[in-house]
Design a protein around this motif. Structure first.
Motif, short mmCIF file in Angstrom:
data_model
loop_
_atom_site.label_atom_id
_atom_site.label_comp_id
_atom_site.label_asym_id
_atom_site.label_seq_id
_atom_site.Cartn_x
_atom_site.Cartn_y
_atom_site.Cartn_z
N THR A 283 -3.11 1.21 4.88
CA THR A 283 -4.08 0.43 4.22
C THR A 283 -5.22 1.60 4.05
OG1 THR A 283 -4.86 -0.25 6.47
CG2 THR A 283 -3.70 -1.84 5.08
N PHE B 55 -8.34 -3.29 2.78
CA PHE B 55 -7.92 -1.94 2.64
C PHE B 55 -9.34 -1.25 3.30
CE2 PHE B 55 -10.25 -2.66 -1.35
CZ PHE B 55 -10.87 -1.70 -1.47
N VAL C 132 -2.92 2.11 -6.79
CA VAL C 132 -2.34 1.00 -5.97
C VAL C 132 -1.61 0.15 -6.90
CG1 VAL C 132 -2.40 -0.69 -4.15
CG2 VAL C 132 -3.75 1.51 -4.15
N ILE D 67 -6.85 3.81 1.81
CA ILE D 67 -6.67 4.35 0.43
C ILE D 67 -7.56 5.29 0.01
CG2 ILE D 67 -6.61 3.52 -2.07
CD1 ILE D 67 -4.36 2.21 0.07
N TYR E 40 0.86 -1.15 -0.03
CA TYR E 40 0.01 0.03 0.09
C TYR E 40 0.83 1.26 0.09
CZ TYR E 40 -3.17 -3.42 1.54
OH TYR E 40 -4.07 -4.63 1.58
#
Length: 213
Positions: free
Chosen positions: A59, A205, A67, A61, A54
């Motif tokens: 994590t 995520f 990614v 996002i 990541y």
């Protein structure tokens, strides 16, 4: 015709038993063990190693942040195999694939990639994804995820939408499917001799709002 004495009978029996045991041991020694038939599936981070999955190792996002992973599979089945990797979006309450009953996740497929692999061949390719947008409905966050890869000069694209409580614990599931000659159809996992096996991965995520400058 003379009869064998008891001592001679025992000696003959011992000799025959020893001969049988030696023959079995010799057969085992010169006969190669059958190789295990299986597939390997894996995900690597942006550096093509098992790390840095990541951005900034976070994590969480944000919308619009690319990614990049490397998705790969290797054929150790001892023969040519037709495989399909199916990609699904899920959350923490979604049923994961069932290893015991060989059942895939019930979530819809948002993207699938197919390939023919010869024995011992590895297929590895860059897999890039991005959260296109998010929406809110109460405490549920809806995220639209776009994913793509360039394979043989062709851009393959997939997308899907999934929700999660407060935008936490989304996951991307990768399932390995193969063509089964017995049923002439795709099956989740593969058959190896009298058995059946499956292989799948999941990556977690959280979805957040776009970064502001």
């Amino acid at each position: 015709m003379p009869r064998l004495s008891e001592d001679m009978k025992r000696a003959v029996a011992i000799f025959m038993s020893a001969t049988i045991i030696f023959s079995i041991l010799a057969y085992v020694a010169v006969t190669p063990r059958p190789e295990e038939q299986f597939f390997q599936i894996y995900v690597l981070g942006e550096s093509r190693m098992a790390e840095r999955y990541y951005p900034d190792n976070n994590t969480n996002i944000p919308v619009g942040r690319l990614v990049k992973w490397y998705l790969g599979t290797t054929n150790f089945m001892g023969s040519v195999q037709y495989i399909v990797i199916k990609v699904k979006l899920a959350n923490s309450t979604t049923k994961a694939p069932d290893d015991v009953n060989y059942l895939p996740s019930p979530e819809p497929v948002v993207w699938e990639l197919e390939r023919v692999l010869v024995d011992n061949e590895t297929w590895e390719f860059p897999f890039t994804w991005v959260i296109g947008e998010i929406g809110q409905n109460g405490n549920m966050t809806y995220a639209t995820v776009l994913c793509y890869a360039v394979l043989d000069g062709i851009v393959e694209v997939g997308s899907g939408k999934v929700s999660a409580l407060n935008g936490h614990n989304f996951r991307i599931i990768f399932e390995l499917w193969t063509f089964d000659p017995a049923t002439e159809d795709l099956i989740f996992g593969w058959r190896a001799g009298e058995g059946r096996r499956v292989a799948w991965l999941q990556m977690w995520f959280n979805a957040t709002k776009p970064l502001t400058s």
